[in-house]
Design an enzyme around this catalytic site. Sequence first.
Site, PDB file in Angstrom:
ATOM      1  N   LYS A   6       3.579  12.913  -1.322  1.00  0.00           N
ATOM      2  CA  LYS A   6       2.529  12.255  -0.271  1.00  0.00           C
ATOM      3  C   LYS A   6       3.130  10.916   0.249  1.00  0.00           C
ATOM      4  O   LYS A   6       3.213  10.612   1.451  1.00  0.00           O
ATOM      5  CB  LYS A   6       1.318  12.289  -0.729  1.00  0.00           C
ATOM      6  CG  LYS A   6       0.174  12.529   0.366  1.00  0.00           C
ATOM      7  CD  LYS A   6      -1.005  12.852  -0.234  1.00  0.00           C
ATOM      8  CE  LYS A   6      -2.018  11.821  -1.145  1.00  0.00           C
ATOM      9  NZ  LYS A   6      -1.373  12.166  -2.712  1.00  0.00           N
ATOM     10  N   THR A  42       5.987   9.727  -0.197  1.00  0.00           N
ATOM     11  CA  THR A  42       7.249   9.837   0.480  1.00  0.00           C
ATOM     12  C   THR A  42       7.054  10.419   1.878  1.00  0.00           C
ATOM     13  O   THR A  42       7.742   9.829   2.724  1.00  0.00           O
ATOM     14  CB  THR A  42       8.147  10.951  -0.399  1.00  0.00           C
ATOM     15  OG1 THR A  42       7.831  10.613  -1.691  1.00  0.00           O
ATOM     16  CG2 THR A  42       9.467  10.939   0.138  1.00  0.00           C
ATOM     17  N   ARG A  72      -1.933   1.934  -1.025  1.00  0.00           N
ATOM     18  CA  ARG A  72      -2.374   1.155  -2.258  1.00  0.00           C
ATOM     19  C   ARG A  72      -1.210   1.164  -3.056  1.00  0.00           C
ATOM     20  O   ARG A  72      -0.100   1.493  -3.033  1.00  0.00           O
ATOM     21  CB  ARG A  72      -3.440   2.250  -2.943  1.00  0.00           C
ATOM     22  CG  ARG A  72      -2.648   3.226  -3.666  1.00  0.00           C
ATOM     23  CD  ARG A  72      -2.407   4.538  -3.025  1.00  0.00           C
ATOM     24  NE  ARG A  72      -1.445   5.334  -3.604  1.00  0.00           N
ATOM     25  CZ  ARG A  72      -0.126   5.328  -3.275  1.00  0.00           C
ATOM     26  NH1 ARG A  72       0.325   4.156  -2.639  1.00  0.00           N
ATOM     27  NH2 ARG A  72       0.764   5.861  -3.754  1.00  0.00           N
ATOM     28  N   LYS A  95       4.601  10.044 -14.205  1.00  0.00           N
ATOM     29  CA  LYS A  95       4.718  10.424 -13.129  1.00  0.00           C
ATOM     30  C   LYS A  95       5.659   9.231 -12.111  1.00  0.00           C
ATOM     31  O   LYS A  95       5.872   9.667 -11.006  1.00  0.00           O
ATOM     32  CB  LYS A  95       3.229  10.267 -12.425  1.00  0.00           C
ATOM     33  CG  LYS A  95       3.002  11.088 -11.145  1.00  0.00           C
ATOM     34  CD  LYS A  95       1.658  11.371 -10.494  1.00  0.00           C
ATOM     35  CE  LYS A  95       1.573  11.801  -9.086  1.00  0.00           C
ATOM     36  NZ  LYS A  95       0.242  11.499  -8.619  1.00  0.00           N
ATOM     37  N   ALA A 102      -7.187   8.834  -6.867  1.00  0.00           N
ATOM     38  CA  ALA A 102      -8.565   9.200  -6.252  1.00  0.00           C
ATOM     39  C   ALA A 102      -9.490  10.320  -7.062  1.00  0.00           C
ATOM     40  O   ALA A 102     -10.514  10.659  -6.521  1.00  0.00           O
ATOM     41  CB  ALA A 102      -8.321   9.985  -4.879  1.00  0.00           C
ATOM     42  N   PHE A 128      -4.007  12.076  -3.718  1.00  0.00           N
ATOM     43  CA  PHE A 128      -4.269  13.505  -4.267  1.00  0.00           C
ATOM     44  C   PHE A 128      -4.556  14.556  -3.109  1.00  0.00           C
ATOM     45  O   PHE A 128      -4.235  14.278  -1.962  1.00  0.00           O
ATOM     46  CB  PHE A 128      -5.339  13.463  -5.437  1.00  0.00           C
ATOM     47  CG  PHE A 128      -4.838  12.747  -6.612  1.00  0.00           C
ATOM     48  CD1 PHE A 128      -3.515  13.043  -6.968  1.00  0.00           C
ATOM     49  CD2 PHE A 128      -5.670  11.738  -7.077  1.00  0.00           C
ATOM     50  CE1 PHE A 128      -3.020  12.404  -8.271  1.00  0.00           C
ATOM     51  CE2 PHE A 128      -5.279  11.189  -8.400  1.00  0.00           C
ATOM     52  CZ  PHE A 128      -3.853  11.609  -8.882  1.00  0.00           C
ATOM     53  N   PHE A 176      12.638  19.908   0.085  1.00  0.00           N
ATOM     54  CA  PHE A 176      13.503  19.815  -0.904  1.00  0.00           C
ATOM     55  C   PHE A 176      14.794  20.406  -0.543  1.00  0.00           C
ATOM     56  O   PHE A 176      14.868  21.390   0.044  1.00  0.00           O
ATOM     57  CB  PHE A 176      12.853  20.627  -2.170  1.00  0.00           C
ATOM     58  CG  PHE A 176      11.599  19.541  -2.801  1.00  0.00           C
ATOM     59  CD1 PHE A 176      10.918  18.919  -1.979  1.00  0.00           C
ATOM     60  CD2 PHE A 176      11.029  20.115  -4.108  1.00  0.00           C
ATOM     61  CE1 PHE A 176       9.734  18.086  -2.523  1.00  0.00           C
ATOM     62  CE2 PHE A 176       9.963  19.302  -4.667  1.00  0.00           C
ATOM     63  CZ  PHE A 176       9.382  18.477  -3.743  1.00  0.00           C
ATOM     64  N   TRP A 215      13.371  12.281   2.813  1.00  0.00           N
ATOM     65  CA  TRP A 215      13.955  12.116   1.448  1.00  0.00           C
ATOM     66  C   TRP A 215      15.355  12.007   1.579  1.00  0.00           C
ATOM     67  O   TRP A 215      15.917  11.078   1.082  1.00  0.00           O
ATOM     68  CB  TRP A 215      13.562  13.208   0.537  1.00  0.00           C
ATOM     69  CG  TRP A 215      14.034  13.019  -0.990  1.00  0.00           C
ATOM     70  CD1 TRP A 215      13.218  12.149  -1.792  1.00  0.00           C
ATOM     71  CD2 TRP A 215      15.015  13.408  -1.402  1.00  0.00           C
ATOM     72  NE1 TRP A 215      13.940  12.201  -2.805  1.00  0.00           N
ATOM     73  CE2 TRP A 215      15.140  12.710  -2.967  1.00  0.00           C
ATOM     74  CE3 TRP A 215      16.263  14.160  -1.337  1.00  0.00           C
ATOM     75  CZ2 TRP A 215      16.097  13.275  -3.855  1.00  0.00           C
ATOM     76  CZ3 TRP A 215      17.058  14.683  -2.190  1.00  0.00           C
ATOM     77  CH2 TRP A 215      16.884  14.119  -3.557  1.00  0.00           C
TER      78      TRP A 215
END
Lengths: 591, 591
Positions: A84, A86, A107, A118, A299, A327, A415, A443
Site C-alpha cells: 500500500k 509502495t 505515518r 514485515k 490500523a 491495512f 509484481f 516498483w
Amino acid sequence: MPYNPRSMDPTKYKDWEIAQEAEKYLPSVEEWVEKLGLEKDELIPYGKTPKLNFLKIMNRLKDKPDGKYIEVTAITPTPLGEGKTTVSMGLIQGLGVKGKNVGGALRQPSGGPTMNVKGTAAGGGNALLIPMTEFSLGLTGDINDITNAHNLAMVALTSRYQHECNYTDEELAKRGLRRLDIDPKNVEMGWVMDFAAQALRNIIIGLGGKKDGYPMQSRFGISVSSELMAILAVSRDLADMRERIGKITVAYDRTGKPITTSDLDVAGAMTAWMRNTINPTLCYSVEGQPVLIHAGPFANIAIGQNSIISDRLGLKLFDYVVTESGFAADIGFEKFWNVKCRLSGNIPNVSVIVATIRALKMHGGGPAVAPGRPLPAEYTEENLGLVEKGFENLRHMIGIVKKSGIVPVVCINAFYTDTKAEHDLVRRLCEEEGVRCAVSNHWMYGGEGAAELADVVLDACNEPSNYKPLYPLEMPLRQRVEMIAKEVYGADGVSWSPVAEAKAKKFEADPQFADFQTMMVKTHLSLSHDPTLKGVPKGWVLPIRDVLVYSGAKFLCPMAGDISLMPGTASDPAYRRIDVDVNTGEVSGLF
Amino acid sequence: MPYNPRSMDPTKYKDWEIAQEAEKYLPSVEEWVEKLGLEKDELIPYGKTPKLNFLKIMNRLKDKPDGKYIEVTAITPTPLGEGKTTVSMGLIQGLGVKGKNVGGALRQPSGGPTMNVKGTAAGGGNALLIPMTEFSLGLTGDINDITNAHNLAMVALTSRYQHECNYTDEELAKRGLRRLDIDPKNVEMGWVMDFAAQALRNIIIGLGGKKDGYPMQSRFGISVSSELMAILAVSRDLADMRERIGKITVAYDRTGKPITTSDLDVAGAMTAWMRNTINPTLCYSVEGQPVLIHAGPFANIAIGQNSIISDRLGLKLFDYVVTESGFAADIGFEKFWNVKCRLSGNIPNVSVIVATIRALKMHGGGPAVAPGRPLPAEYTEENLGLVEKGFENLRHMIGIVKKSGIVPVVCINAFYTDTKAEHDLVRRLCEEEGVRCAVSNHWMYGGEGAAELADVVLDACNEPSNYKPLYPLEMPLRQRVEMIAKEVYGADGVSWSPVAEAKAKKFEADPQFADFQTMMVKTHLSLSHDPTLKGVPKGWVLPIRDVLVYSGAKFLCPMAGDISLMPGTASDPAYRRIDVDVNTGEVSGLF
C-alpha cells in the site's frame, strides 16, 4: 527529477541500496524552503529531516483553497503486506512526473515491524521514501516522545500507589497529596515500548520491599498503540493536545471512578515530553516529491493513519495530497471514513484500493503465505482460477468504499511474476463493477511506471465526492458496532462478552461518552475476527471481548477476538541482517 | 555577551525563566559555524541544538595542540546536590568574561532526576545551560537511542528463548538458528527506561501462553545506567562502538558460557539505533560560551561523565575545556582519574573541588537534609562550628585529588544565606592544606561573579600536572578494590559476599578480563557504602555484594552495598509542576 529510477533495477538492488543512491540527490534545507514557498522559520532542521512548523504555516495559508485529497487503502492483505505504501509512493511520483504539485501525508513506521519480519513502511523498489534509515529508525523522535510521556504516566501511577500504601492520609497531606485510593486490580493503562516484545505482554511488577512499588499485574503494549499516538493523530493543535492528555484514564479507584493523568498531576509534564511531536516531519520520495510524516501505524489496534494536522497542512501546501489509511478497507478505511474525516472535516475525493495478484490468489484459496518462507508455486505461476475466485474480497472492498460516497479506483500493484492475462482478468472484473482500474509498475520504474495510475486518479478527481459517514454520532455504541460488523465486515451480527457488554451499557448511559468516536480493534488479515478466514467469510458473528476507553483521545475501542496490543517477534526477524558501515554510518539491511 | 546576568535576579526568577530570557539571544547555526571556525558540514542542525560531526572535525584539527583540561568534582553532597554543574557553568562563563576561548564538555541529564526531586543538571541561577528545555527533555535523542538499542537486545533474548522453548533443533535449523540454550535463571541484562520507576525494579515477565514468551525474573534499570551509555562514554569512534556493542553479555547458557549480542545476531541492529549518538550535541551557557553535551549522569551506578569523544573534541576546539566527573571525588573523580583519563590519554591540569557551606555543615553534624523539605535553621544561619568540623570531608577530598597528581582548587559555591565569616573560615582551612581556594558568586552574577574562581583556576593551570593512576592495570581486581576502598574511601578493608568473591576469582583467573576497567558502584552520599554516614567515616569495611560485568564496555563493576540501578520517584516529584504554554510551546517548571 535528480534521481533516475532507470538507474537502479529493484530486482537486483535491495531497498536500502536504492535509498542510499537516491539520498545522494537529497535537496538541502534551503532548497526546500524555496521549493515549498516557506518562510525561513517555518522549517526546523533535524539532521536530514526537518520538521515543519504547523501553526505558522497554517496561519499564513489559512485562506488558500485546499488541494485534492486522495486516500490509499487495500484488499485484505497477505501477512507480507500488499505494498500500500509502495502504491502511495508510486502515485506521488507518478503525479510528480505529470508535473502536478503533489505531496504525501503518511505515518511513521514502528520499530516493531521494522526490526521484525514485515520491515519498515517506506514503500519499496523505485517507489520509496527517503531518507530511509532516518524514517525507519526513529525519525525526529516522535515515537520516543510518546513512549516517554506514556511511561511517565505509569511512573506517576505506580509511585503514587506505593506512597499511598506507605503513608497515612496525614503524611500524604504534608506532601500536598490526597489519597486517590488506586485499585491495583483495575488499571486501564499499561507501559509501552516500540518493539514487538511478547515477553512483556503479561507481567507482574512491584516485587521487592516497600520502596520497590507494590505488586500489580501489568503489561507493555507497542508504543504506536498508545493513546498518546491516537491523540497526536487527532489533535488540532498544542492546546487541544494538552487538554486531551489531561483526560487520559490511567486507572480506577476502588469505587470504580476513573483516575486521570490530571489526578496524578502528570499531564503537564507529559505534554512537555510531547511538545515537539505537534509538527510533522518532511521526507521525500526517491524522485524528490515532499512527503509529510506524522503519527503512527497499526490500523488494526490503533488509529493507524497519519495525523489530521499533516493532512490539513498538506492540503494547503499541495494541489494533490496522497494519504493512506492503514491495512485493508474494512479496518483502516473504515476509520478514515467514519472517524478521521468526520473529525477533520476534510472531504476525500478518491480512494485507491490496492490489490495484488498474490493476495487475490490467497483469497481464491491459494496456500498460506508466511513471512520468511518461500512463496508456493501458485503465487509465482499464472493461475486465473484463483485470481477470479479471490476477486470476491476486492469486490467487497469496492462495496465498502462505494458506501462512503468516495470515488473508488482499483490499483493492481504489479509484481514482475504477474502475467498479462492475470492483470486483464482483474481489469475486466473491475469494469463489471463499474470501477476504474489501473495496473502500476512503480516498483520497477518509479513515477514513470505509475503513469496509468496517475491518469486514472486524475480523471477520478473530476468526479464529485459524495462523502458521508456510515452512522450518525447519535447512534449508541452497540448499534454502531453492529452496523460496522454487518455493513463493513459482512458479519451476521455481534456477540458481546459479559465484560464488554457491561462496559458498553455503562458508556451508552453516561453522557460524557456521547461524543466519543468508535475505534474498532480487529485483525487486518481477514474481514472477520479470525485471521485464517480469507476471501469474504459468510455466516459468522463478530465477538467483542472488551471495550478499551481512551478518554483523552475520546475513543471507545471495541476489541474483536484475541487481538494483542503487543505483537511478537518471530524466529527469524529483520534485525539479524541489519548493520552499520562504521566508516560512513550508513545502515544496511532495512527493507 | 548578549544576555546580561544583571538583568535577571535568581532570588526572584526561577531557572526556567532565566533560561527562557537567555534563549532569546541564542546564536543561529550559521553564527556557530563561524564562531567555532567549523566547515559547514561539520555541524548537523537538530532544532535548537546542533550536533557536531566528531570525525570530520578531529580529522581536520588532528595536528592542533590540545587546550587546558579542567575537571570539576565535589565534596560528598547533601541529597540536594552542591551545584557542581552550576560551578562548571560559572567557571566557563567566568573564563569567558576574561576573554578566554573556553568551552564545556558535560553529560546529558536523565529523565529520572529531571522528573523527580533533584531536577535537571543545567546548573542554576545565572550559571545555566541553554536551551534548558531541550537539554532537560531528551536533547537530540541519545538516551532514547540507547534505550531502544538496549531493549532490542532484551527483545532478541526473550523472543529467542521463547522460540528455543517452542521449536526442536531441526525446526530452529530451518530458520538458520542454533540452540543457544539460554539459562533463564542467569540473565545478565535487564530492560531500561529513563525514569525513576521503582515498580519495575523486580518483575516477572513472560506470563501467558506459549507465544507470550516464557516466565523469567527480570528488571528495569534507568537508561543512563545501561552498558550502552558506558560504551558511548568510552568509545573512540563508530568502529570501536560497533565492536564493543557486539561483545555485550546478555545472559549465560546452562553451562555458564556467556551469550552475547553477537550470538543473538542483534549487535548490528543495536548499532544502527545508536548511529547518531556518536556525535556530541552543542549547547550554550546563558552568556554564550559553547558546551558539548555527550553521554550521561550517575557516577554512582555508571561512568557518569561526559564522553571521551567530547573531551577530545573540546580540547581541539577550545583553549580551556571545563568538564565534570559526577558526584563527589570518591566516586566520580576516582573514575575520571583511574578509568577515563587512562583510556583517553588526556592529562587533566586542574581539578576544582566544589564545596558549599550547607554540605560542610551537614558533615559537621547538622541535621538531615531532604529534598522537598524546608532547610533546618542550622543551614540558613551562621554556624562556624559545624563548618569547621565538616571541613574534614573536604580535607579528605583534597587528599584524593592530590594522590592523582592533578592540581586541586577549592571552590566555595556561594549561597546568599552564607556569611563572610563562614567563607573566610573555609579559605583559612584550605590555606592550611596548601590548596588554592575561591569563593564564587556565579549563581547570582554569572561569569562576572566567577571572576575570582577564573583567576585562581588560570593560575593553577600554570602548574605542571603530575597525573598518574592509582593502580597499574596489572593489579588483580580484588587488590584494586581494596586499594580504592582504603586509599580513596578511607575504609579499613573490603568484605566480599560469596557470590561476589566467586565472580571476582573467575574474572581474575580469566585472561579475557585482563584489560577490563574497574568501575565502582557505591552511594555518593557518603565516603562509605552507608548513605547516612557523613563527614569522614572511620572503622568500617566496604561490603561488595556482587560484580556486574560489562563485557562490551570492558568494565567490571563491584557493587558496594544495596545500591540500585533504578532510582525511585518520591512522593512530591518535579513532574507535578511542569507544564507547557500551549501558545508558545515553552515549558515551565524545570529546575
